[in-house]
Write a protein that holds these residues in place. Structure first.
Motif, PDB file in Angstrom:
ATOM      1  N   PRO A  41       0.783  -1.235   0.000  1.00  0.00           N
ATOM      2  CA  PRO A  41       0.000   0.000   0.000  1.00  0.00           C
ATOM      3  C   PRO A  41       0.818   1.291   0.000  1.00  0.00           C
ATOM      4  O   PRO A  41       0.420   2.276  -0.625  1.00  0.00           O
ATOM      5  CB  PRO A  41      -0.841  -0.105   1.274  1.00  0.00           C
ATOM      6  CG  PRO A  41      -0.920  -1.568   1.554  1.00  0.00           C
ATOM      7  CD  PRO A  41       0.381  -2.146   1.071  1.00  0.00           C
ATOM      8  N   GLU A  42       1.966   1.284   0.656  1.00  0.00           N
ATOM      9  CA  GLU A  42       2.789   2.498   0.683  1.00  0.00           C
ATOM     10  C   GLU A  42       3.269   2.863  -0.727  1.00  0.00           C
ATOM     11  O   GLU A  42       3.273   4.024  -1.117  1.00  0.00           O
ATOM     12  CB  GLU A  42       3.985   2.331   1.625  1.00  0.00           C
ATOM     13  CG  GLU A  42       3.597   2.181   3.091  1.00  0.00           C
ATOM     14  CD  GLU A  42       3.146   0.762   3.461  1.00  0.00           C
ATOM     15  OE1 GLU A  42       3.358  -0.186   2.672  1.00  0.00           O
ATOM     16  OE2 GLU A  42       2.558   0.616   4.550  1.00  0.00           O
ATOM     17  N   TYR A  43       3.680   1.850  -1.476  1.00  0.00           N
ATOM     18  CA  TYR A  43       4.117   2.080  -2.856  1.00  0.00           C
ATOM     19  C   TYR A  43       2.929   2.520  -3.714  1.00  0.00           C
ATOM     20  O   TYR A  43       3.038   3.438  -4.526  1.00  0.00           O
ATOM     21  CB  TYR A  43       4.774   0.822  -3.435  1.00  0.00           C
ATOM     22  CG  TYR A  43       5.180   0.989  -4.885  1.00  0.00           C
ATOM     23  CD1 TYR A  43       6.185   1.879  -5.239  1.00  0.00           C
ATOM     24  CD2 TYR A  43       4.543   0.266  -5.887  1.00  0.00           C
ATOM     25  CE1 TYR A  43       6.552   2.046  -6.568  1.00  0.00           C
ATOM     26  CE2 TYR A  43       4.902   0.431  -7.220  1.00  0.00           C
ATOM     27  CZ  TYR A  43       5.903   1.325  -7.552  1.00  0.00           C
ATOM     28  OH  TYR A  43       6.246   1.497  -8.857  1.00  0.00           O
ATOM     29  N   MET A  44       1.792   1.883  -3.513  1.00  0.00           N
ATOM     30  CA  MET A  44       0.586   2.228  -4.264  1.00  0.00           C
ATOM     31  C   MET A  44       0.225   3.698  -4.054  1.00  0.00           C
ATOM     32  O   MET A  44      -0.178   4.387  -4.998  1.00  0.00           O
ATOM     33  CB  MET A  44      -0.555   1.316  -3.818  1.00  0.00           C
ATOM     34  CG  MET A  44      -1.802   1.425  -4.636  1.00  0.00           C
ATOM     35  SD  MET A  44      -2.952   0.140  -4.083  1.00  0.00           S
ATOM     36  CE  MET A  44      -4.474   0.882  -4.541  1.00  0.00           C
ATOM     37  N   LYS A  45       0.388   4.208  -2.834  1.00  0.00           N
ATOM     38  CA  LYS A  45       0.108   5.620  -2.536  1.00  0.00           C
ATOM     39  C   LYS A  45       1.033   6.536  -3.328  1.00  0.00           C
ATOM     40  O   LYS A  45       0.614   7.571  -3.846  1.00  0.00           O
ATOM     41  CB  LYS A  45       0.278   5.898  -1.037  1.00  0.00           C
ATOM     42  CG  LYS A  45      -0.807   5.348  -0.179  1.00  0.00           C
ATOM     43  CD  LYS A  45      -0.522   5.698   1.285  1.00  0.00           C
ATOM     44  CE  LYS A  45      -1.146   4.690   2.199  1.00  0.00           C
ATOM     45  NZ  LYS A  45      -0.768   4.871   3.594  1.00  0.00           N
ATOM     46  N   ILE A  46       2.309   6.161  -3.412  1.00  0.00           N
ATOM     47  CA  ILE A  46       3.278   6.979  -4.157  1.00  0.00           C
ATOM     48  C   ILE A  46       2.887   7.049  -5.626  1.00  0.00           C
ATOM     49  O   ILE A  46       2.890   8.122  -6.233  1.00  0.00           O
ATOM     50  CB  ILE A  46       4.711   6.413  -3.982  1.00  0.00           C
ATOM     51  CG1 ILE A  46       5.175   6.585  -2.543  1.00  0.00           C
ATOM     52  CG2 ILE A  46       5.679   7.059  -4.971  1.00  0.00           C
ATOM     53  CD1 ILE A  46       6.440   5.810  -2.195  1.00  0.00           C
ATOM     54  N   ALA A  51       0.382   9.994 -10.271  1.00  0.00           N
ATOM     55  CA  ALA A  51      -0.670  10.064 -11.289  1.00  0.00           C
ATOM     56  C   ALA A  51      -1.546  11.292 -11.080  1.00  0.00           C
ATOM     57  O   ALA A  51      -1.861  12.011 -12.037  1.00  0.00           O
ATOM     58  CB  ALA A  51      -1.505   8.793 -11.274  1.00  0.00           C
ATOM     59  N   GLN A  52      -1.924  11.552  -9.852  1.00  0.00           N
ATOM     60  CA  GLN A  52      -2.755  12.719  -9.572  1.00  0.00           C
ATOM     61  C   GLN A  52      -2.024  14.015  -9.893  1.00  0.00           C
ATOM     62  O   GLN A  52      -2.625  14.960 -10.418  1.00  0.00           O
ATOM     63  CB  GLN A  52      -3.211  12.709  -8.115  1.00  0.00           C
ATOM     64  CG  GLN A  52      -4.252  11.649  -7.830  1.00  0.00           C
ATOM     65  CD  GLN A  52      -4.585  11.532  -6.347  1.00  0.00           C
ATOM     66  OE1 GLN A  52      -4.014  12.222  -5.512  1.00  0.00           O
ATOM     67  NE2 GLN A  52      -5.502  10.628  -6.036  1.00  0.00           N
ATOM     68  N   ASN A  53      -0.733  14.070  -9.598  1.00  0.00           N
ATOM     69  CA  ASN A  53       0.039  15.285  -9.877  1.00  0.00           C
ATOM     70  C   ASN A  53       0.032  15.635 -11.354  1.00  0.00           C
ATOM     71  O   ASN A  53      -0.225  16.766 -11.732  1.00  0.00           O
ATOM     72  CB  ASN A  53       1.480  15.142  -9.386  1.00  0.00           C
ATOM     73  CG  ASN A  53       1.605  15.250  -7.889  1.00  0.00           C
ATOM     74  OD1 ASN A  53       0.690  15.692  -7.205  1.00  0.00           O
ATOM     75  ND2 ASN A  53       2.734  14.813  -7.366  1.00  0.00           N
ATOM     76  N   PHE A  54       0.307  14.651 -12.215  1.00  0.00           N
ATOM     77  CA  PHE A  54       0.355  15.000 -13.630  1.00  0.00           C
ATOM     78  C   PHE A  54      -1.029  15.092 -14.253  1.00  0.00           C
ATOM     79  O   PHE A  54      -1.247  15.874 -15.170  1.00  0.00           O
ATOM     80  CB  PHE A  54       1.304  14.100 -14.435  1.00  0.00           C
ATOM     81  CG  PHE A  54       0.795  12.715 -14.748  1.00  0.00           C
ATOM     82  CD1 PHE A  54      -0.126  12.495 -15.755  1.00  0.00           C
ATOM     83  CD2 PHE A  54       1.284  11.617 -14.047  1.00  0.00           C
ATOM     84  CE1 PHE A  54      -0.578  11.230 -16.048  1.00  0.00           C
ATOM     85  CE2 PHE A  54       0.844  10.344 -14.339  1.00  0.00           C
ATOM     86  CZ  PHE A  54      -0.099  10.146 -15.341  1.00  0.00           C
TER      87      PHE A  54
END
Length: 123
Positions: A41-46, A51-54
């Motif tokens: 989950p920690e990697y999934m959050k990153i 994705a949200q940033n771009f």
């Protein structure tokens, strides 16, 4: 077929379930890559944050971002991504002729890269 367990929507709980919903909104479906990332989950959050940033940035229009993602997917030979981004391009209104033209640009740039690398031509 994935080499690791894919976390199903039914198995997802709490934060993972929320991230699955966000992914479905962004991609129109729940990609298997996201289901695989749910094992960490920690990697999934990153990845979700990137994705949200771009996707939320207005510097490039959405269609340009799709073309770039499609191009990178072809260059990296990712069958899942090629299929997904082709679908997204068509949903965005791209015709088959336009998609083939994108591929022709990739072909040209790639072949020139190979030629220049093979002949050691430098800037």
């Amino acid at each position: 077929m994935s080499t690791i367990k894919l976390i199903s929507e039914q198995e997802a709980q709490g934060e993972i379930k929320e991230m699955f919903e966000q992914a479905k909104q962004m991609f129109g479906e729940l990609p298997e890559s996201i289901q695989a990332m749910a094992n960490h989950p920690e990697y999934m959050k990153i990845v979700a944050q990137k994705a949200q940033n771009f996707m939320n940035s207005q510097e490039l229009d959405f269609n340009t971002k799709l073309v770039i993602a499609f191009t990178v997917s072809i260059m990296n030979n990712c069958e899942m991504c090629i299929a997904s981004y082709t679908k997204h391009l068509k949903n965005a209104g791209f015709t088959d002729k336009q998609i083939v033209e994108i591929i022709s640009v990739i072909d040209f740039a790639g072949s020139m890269n190979h030629f220049n690398n093979a002949t050691l031509i430098k800037p």
